[in-house]
Design a protein around this motif. Structure first.
Motif, PDB file in Angstrom:
ATOM      1  N   ASP A  46     -41.382 -46.222-104.150  1.00 19.92           N
ATOM      2  CA  ASP A  46     -41.557 -46.428-102.714  1.00 19.92           C
ATOM      3  C   ASP A  46     -43.044 -46.579-102.386  1.00 19.92           C
ATOM      4  O   ASP A  46     -43.667 -45.683-101.826  1.00 19.92           O
ATOM      5  N   LEU A  47     -43.589 -47.747-102.735  1.00 19.55           N
ATOM      6  CA  LEU A  47     -45.010 -48.014-102.466  1.00 19.55           C
ATOM      7  C   LEU A  47     -45.211 -48.882-101.225  1.00 19.55           C
ATOM      8  O   LEU A  47     -46.342 -49.140-100.811  1.00 19.55           O
ATOM      9  N   LYS A  48     -44.116 -49.346-100.644  1.00 21.22           N
ATOM     10  CA  LYS A  48     -44.152 -50.071 -99.370  1.00 21.22           C
ATOM     11  C   LYS A  48     -45.198 -51.193 -99.378  1.00 21.22           C
ATOM     12  O   LYS A  48     -46.111 -51.222 -98.548  1.00 21.22           O
ATOM     13  N   PHE A  49     -45.025 -52.138-100.281  1.00 21.10           N
ATOM     14  CA  PHE A  49     -45.989 -53.240-100.378  1.00 21.10           C
ATOM     15  C   PHE A  49     -46.091 -53.990 -99.054  1.00 21.10           C
ATOM     16  O   PHE A  49     -45.082 -54.332 -98.433  1.00 21.10           O
ATOM     17  N   HIS A  50     -47.318 -54.256 -98.642  1.00 20.62           N
ATOM     18  CA  HIS A  50     -47.572 -54.968 -97.382  1.00 20.62           C
ATOM     19  C   HIS A  50     -48.912 -55.679 -97.521  1.00 20.62           C
ATOM     20  O   HIS A  50     -49.967 -55.078 -97.327  1.00 20.62           O
ATOM     21  N   ASP A  51     -48.861 -56.956 -97.874  1.00 22.29           N
ATOM     22  CA  ASP A  51     -50.095 -57.692 -98.150  1.00 22.29           C
ATOM     23  C   ASP A  51     -49.788 -59.182 -98.049  1.00 22.29           C
ATOM     24  O   ASP A  51     -48.687 -59.567 -97.651  1.00 22.29           O
ATOM     25  N   ILE A  52     -50.738 -60.026 -98.437  1.00 28.25           N
ATOM     26  CA  ILE A  52     -50.480 -61.465 -98.422  1.00 28.25           C
ATOM     27  C   ILE A  52     -49.395 -61.787 -99.449  1.00 28.25           C
ATOM     28  O   ILE A  52     -49.213 -61.044-100.420  1.00 28.25           O
ATOM     29  N   PRO A  53     -48.647 -62.873 -99.242  1.00 28.81           N
ATOM     30  CA  PRO A  53     -47.498 -63.176-100.113  1.00 28.81           C
ATOM     31  C   PRO A  53     -47.808 -63.178-101.604  1.00 28.81           C
ATOM     32  O   PRO A  53     -47.032 -62.636-102.399  1.00 28.81           O
ATOM     33  N   ASN A  54     -48.917 -63.773-102.018  1.00 30.57           N
ATOM     34  CA  ASN A  54     -49.233 -63.848-103.439  1.00 30.57           C
ATOM     35  C   ASN A  54     -49.444 -62.461-104.039  1.00 30.57           C
ATOM     36  O   ASN A  54     -48.971 -62.162-105.152  1.00 30.57           O
ATOM     37  N   THR A  55     -50.135 -61.604-103.315  1.00 29.93           N
ATOM     38  CA  THR A  55     -50.381 -60.240-103.797  1.00 29.93           C
ATOM     39  C   THR A  55     -49.077 -59.464-103.911  1.00 29.93           C
ATOM     40  O   THR A  55     -48.848 -58.744-104.890  1.00 29.93           O
ATOM     41  N   VAL A  56     -48.221 -59.600-102.908  1.00 26.54           N
ATOM     42  CA  VAL A  56     -46.941 -58.896-102.936  1.00 26.54           C
ATOM     43  C   VAL A  56     -46.047 -59.431-104.048  1.00 26.54           C
ATOM     44  O   VAL A  56     -45.327 -58.667-104.700  1.00 26.54           O
ATOM     45  N   PHE A  57     -46.097 -60.734-104.293  1.00 27.95           N
ATOM     46  CA  PHE A  57     -45.341 -61.324-105.413  1.00 27.95           C
ATOM     47  C   PHE A  57     -45.742 -60.639-106.720  1.00 27.95           C
ATOM     48  O   PHE A  57     -44.891 -60.182-107.498  1.00 27.95           O
ATOM     49  N   ASN A  58     -47.040 -60.569-106.990  1.00 27.41           N
ATOM     50  CA  ASN A  58     -47.519 -59.985-108.239  1.00 27.41           C
ATOM     51  C   ASN A  58     -47.258 -58.488-108.324  1.00 27.41           C
ATOM     52  O   ASN A  58     -46.900 -57.967-109.388  1.00 27.41           O
ATOM     53  N   ALA A  59     -47.413 -57.793-107.209  1.00 30.30           N
ATOM     54  CA  ALA A  59     -47.168 -56.348-107.195  1.00 30.30           C
ATOM     55  C   ALA A  59     -45.692 -56.042-107.414  1.00 30.30           C
ATOM     56  O   ALA A  59     -45.333 -55.108-108.140  1.00 30.30           O
ATOM     57  N   THR A  60     -44.830 -56.840-106.807  1.00 27.30           N
ATOM     58  CA  THR A  60     -43.385 -56.655-106.968  1.00 27.30           C
ATOM     59  C   THR A  60     -42.967 -56.904-108.414  1.00 27.30           C
ATOM     60  O   THR A  60     -42.176 -56.142-108.983  1.00 27.30           O
ATOM     61  N   SER A 112     -41.537 -64.038-100.930  1.00 27.34           N
ATOM     62  CA  SER A 112     -42.327 -63.943-102.160  1.00 27.34           C
ATOM     63  C   SER A 112     -41.896 -62.745-102.992  1.00 27.34           C
ATOM     64  O   SER A 112     -41.807 -62.828-104.228  1.00 27.34           O
ATOM     65  N   ALA A 113     -41.641 -61.622-102.320  1.00 29.70           N
ATOM     66  CA  ALA A 113     -41.179 -60.427-103.030  1.00 29.70           C
ATOM     67  C   ALA A 113     -39.842 -60.699-103.713  1.00 29.70           C
ATOM     68  O   ALA A 113     -39.626 -60.314-104.870  1.00 29.70           O
ATOM     69  N   LYS A 114     -38.957 -61.364-103.009  1.00 31.37           N
ATOM     70  CA  LYS A 114     -37.648 -61.699-103.574  1.00 31.37           C
ATOM     71  C   LYS A 114     -37.794 -62.647-104.763  1.00 31.37           C
ATOM     72  O   LYS A 114     -37.146 -62.460-105.812  1.00 31.37           O
ATOM     73  N   LYS A 115     -38.639 -63.661-104.640  1.00 29.84           N
ATOM     74  CA  LYS A 115     -38.845 -64.627-105.731  1.00 29.84           C
ATOM     75  C   LYS A 115     -39.410 -63.955-106.981  1.00 29.84           C
ATOM     76  O   LYS A 115     -39.131 -64.383-108.101  1.00 29.84           O
ATOM     77  N   ALA A 116     -40.206 -62.912-106.787  1.00 29.72           N
ATOM     78  CA  ALA A 116     -40.820 -62.220-107.918  1.00 29.72           C
ATOM     79  C   ALA A 116     -39.789 -61.589-108.840  1.00 29.72           C
ATOM     80  O   ALA A 116     -40.069 -61.307-110.000  1.00 29.72           O
ATOM     81  N   LEU A 117     -38.587 -61.377-108.331  1.00 24.51           N
ATOM     82  CA  LEU A 117     -37.543 -60.711-109.109  1.00 24.51           C
ATOM     83  C   LEU A 117     -36.566 -61.680-109.766  1.00 24.51           C
ATOM     84  O   LEU A 117     -35.672 -61.252-110.496  1.00 24.51           O
ATOM     85  N   GLU A 118     -36.727 -62.965-109.522  1.00 22.60           N
ATOM     86  CA  GLU A 118     -35.751 -63.954-109.996  1.00 22.60           C
ATOM     87  C   GLU A 118     -35.651 -64.019-111.515  1.00 22.60           C
ATOM     88  O   GLU A 118     -34.596 -64.364-112.056  1.00 22.60           O
ATOM     89  N   SER A 119     -36.724 -63.698-112.205  1.00 25.17           N
ATOM     90  CA  SER A 119     -36.719 -63.835-113.669  1.00 25.17           C
ATOM     91  C   SER A 119     -36.137 -62.613-114.382  1.00 25.17           C
ATOM     92  O   SER A 119     -35.977 -62.628-115.600  1.00 25.17           O
ATOM     93  N   PHE A 120     -35.797 -61.576-113.627  1.00 26.64           N
ATOM     94  CA  PHE A 120     -35.297 -60.342-114.238  1.00 26.64           C
ATOM     95  C   PHE A 120     -33.775 -60.378-114.360  1.00 26.64           C
ATOM     96  O   PHE A 120     -33.073 -60.629-113.381  1.00 26.64           O
ATOM     97  N   LYS A 121     -33.281 -60.134-115.563  1.00 27.76           N
ATOM     98  CA  LYS A 121     -31.834 -60.087-115.771  1.00 27.76           C
ATOM     99  C   LYS A 121     -31.225 -58.907-115.015  1.00 27.76           C
ATOM    100  O   LYS A 121     -30.146 -59.016-114.432  1.00 27.76           O
ATOM    101  N   LYS A 122     -31.895 -57.781-115.071  1.00 25.90           N
ATOM    102  CA  LYS A 122     -31.459 -56.602-114.327  1.00 25.90           C
ATOM    103  C   LYS A 122     -32.576 -56.230-113.370  1.00 25.90           C
ATOM    104  O   LYS A 122     -33.484 -55.477-113.689  1.00 25.90           O
ATOM    105  N   ARG A 123     -32.502 -56.807-112.188  1.00 24.20           N
ATOM    106  CA  ARG A 123     -33.584 -56.601-111.228  1.00 24.20           C
ATOM    107  C   ARG A 123     -33.347 -55.354-110.377  1.00 24.20           C
ATOM    108  O   ARG A 123     -32.199 -54.954-110.153  1.00 24.20           O
ATOM    109  N   PRO A 124     -34.425 -54.765-109.863  1.00 23.74           N
ATOM    110  CA  PRO A 124     -34.244 -53.630-108.958  1.00 23.74           C
ATOM    111  C   PRO A 124     -33.765 -54.083-107.587  1.00 23.74           C
ATOM    112  O   PRO A 124     -33.928 -55.248-107.211  1.00 23.74           O
ATOM    113  N   LEU A 125     -33.169 -53.158-106.855  1.00 20.87           N
ATOM    114  CA  LEU A 125     -32.852 -53.422-105.456  1.00 20.87           C
ATOM    115  C   LEU A 125     -34.165 -53.548-104.690  1.00 20.87           C
ATOM    116  O   LEU A 125     -35.107 -52.781-104.917  1.00 20.87           O
ATOM    117  N   LEU A 126     -34.232 -54.514-103.794  1.00 22.95           N
ATOM    118  CA  LEU A 126     -35.426 -54.739-102.987  1.00 22.95           C
ATOM    119  C   LEU A 126     -35.116 -54.353-101.541  1.00 22.95           C
ATOM    120  O   LEU A 126     -34.276 -54.966-100.894  1.00 22.95           O
TER     121      LEU A 126
END
Length: 236
Positions: A66-80, A104-118
């Motif tokens: 629970d780190l509550k990411f809140h930043d520009i889309p690119n940063t949140v993508f990488n952090a997620t 962006s946060a949602k897209k960051a999880l697309e490559s994971f076979k077992k992704r976390p709940l967002l």
């Protein structure tokens, strides 16, 4: 002995709001990973980092980061993406970061076979109507939460963190499959601390909440297992 029938009550996430590993592990060692999830927030993650998450995983616990990411889309993508690499079960972003950030946060999880709940944080339980007014938001707190909930769903997220009393409206708006995570759980004799949007464990059963987050009510208790037993009995 703790016994839970999760068929008709919210699942319990315990917030490890501690400043050192020794105190955190005193509680962790009392808990059954088949019954409880653990929440790692900013405080303990800053101190102990990913190594501590790995240790908790080895003990069998599912982790809500629970780190509550809140930043520009690119940063949140990488952090997620970096958070998902840790093998966590759930992670949070701030819904108020806006549409592009959430996507962006949602897209960051697309490559994971077992992704976390967002999960998107709508409004902190410490926020009041006056706080919204101070930052120039003129709608009601309830409407603000509903707007952010629908935005998060439209961006493909799995659910929201919100006050328990708003859960019914969110489920009606977003559907029963949309996850509701509710912090601010306080027993009648507990201090509210810095939270305004609170409900009791007994009330949580009345709302369509999927997960409750229990923090200081348990971590500040001299007998945390006794307190957990009381919370569980209140919900059943």
């Amino acid at each position: 002995m703790l016994k839970l029938n999760y068929s008709n009550i919210p699942k319990i996430i315990i917030a490890l709001d501690f400043y050192n590993k020794k105190e955190a592990m005193k509680l962790v060692n009392l808990l059954n990973p088949s019954l409880f999830y653990l929440k790692i927030g900013k405080e303990i993650f800053t101190i102990l980092g990913k190594k501590f998450i790995n240790e908790l995983h080895k003990l069998g616990f599912n982790i809500f980061l629970d780190l509550k990411f809140h930043d520009i889309p690119n940063t949140v993508f990488n952090a997620t993406k970096a958070a998902a690499d840790l093998g966590i079960w759930m992670l949070s972003v701030h819904a108020s970061g806006g549409k592009e950030m959430l996507i962006s946060a949602k897209k960051a999880l697309e490559s994971f076979k077992k992704r976390p709940l967002l999960i998107a944080v709508t409004a902190l339980t410490s926020i009041t109507q006056e706080d919204l007014k101070d930052i120039g938001i003129k709608i009601s707190l309830q409407d603000y939460i509903l707007i952010l909930s629908k935005l998060s769903q439209d961006c493909g997220l799995d659910g929201v963190v919100c006050p328990g009393k708003e859960a019914k409206k969110i489920k009606l708006l977003c559907g029963n499959e949309y996850k509701i995570v509710t912090p601010g759980i306080r027993c009648l004799n507990d201090s509210a601390f810095d939270q305004h949007q609170i409900i009791t464990p007994k009330q949580s059963k009345k709302f369509p909440i999927d997960y409750i987050v229990v923090g200081r009510s348990v971590t500040y208790s001299k007998n945390p297992i006794k307190k957990l037993n009381f919370i569980i009995q209140s919900m059943q």
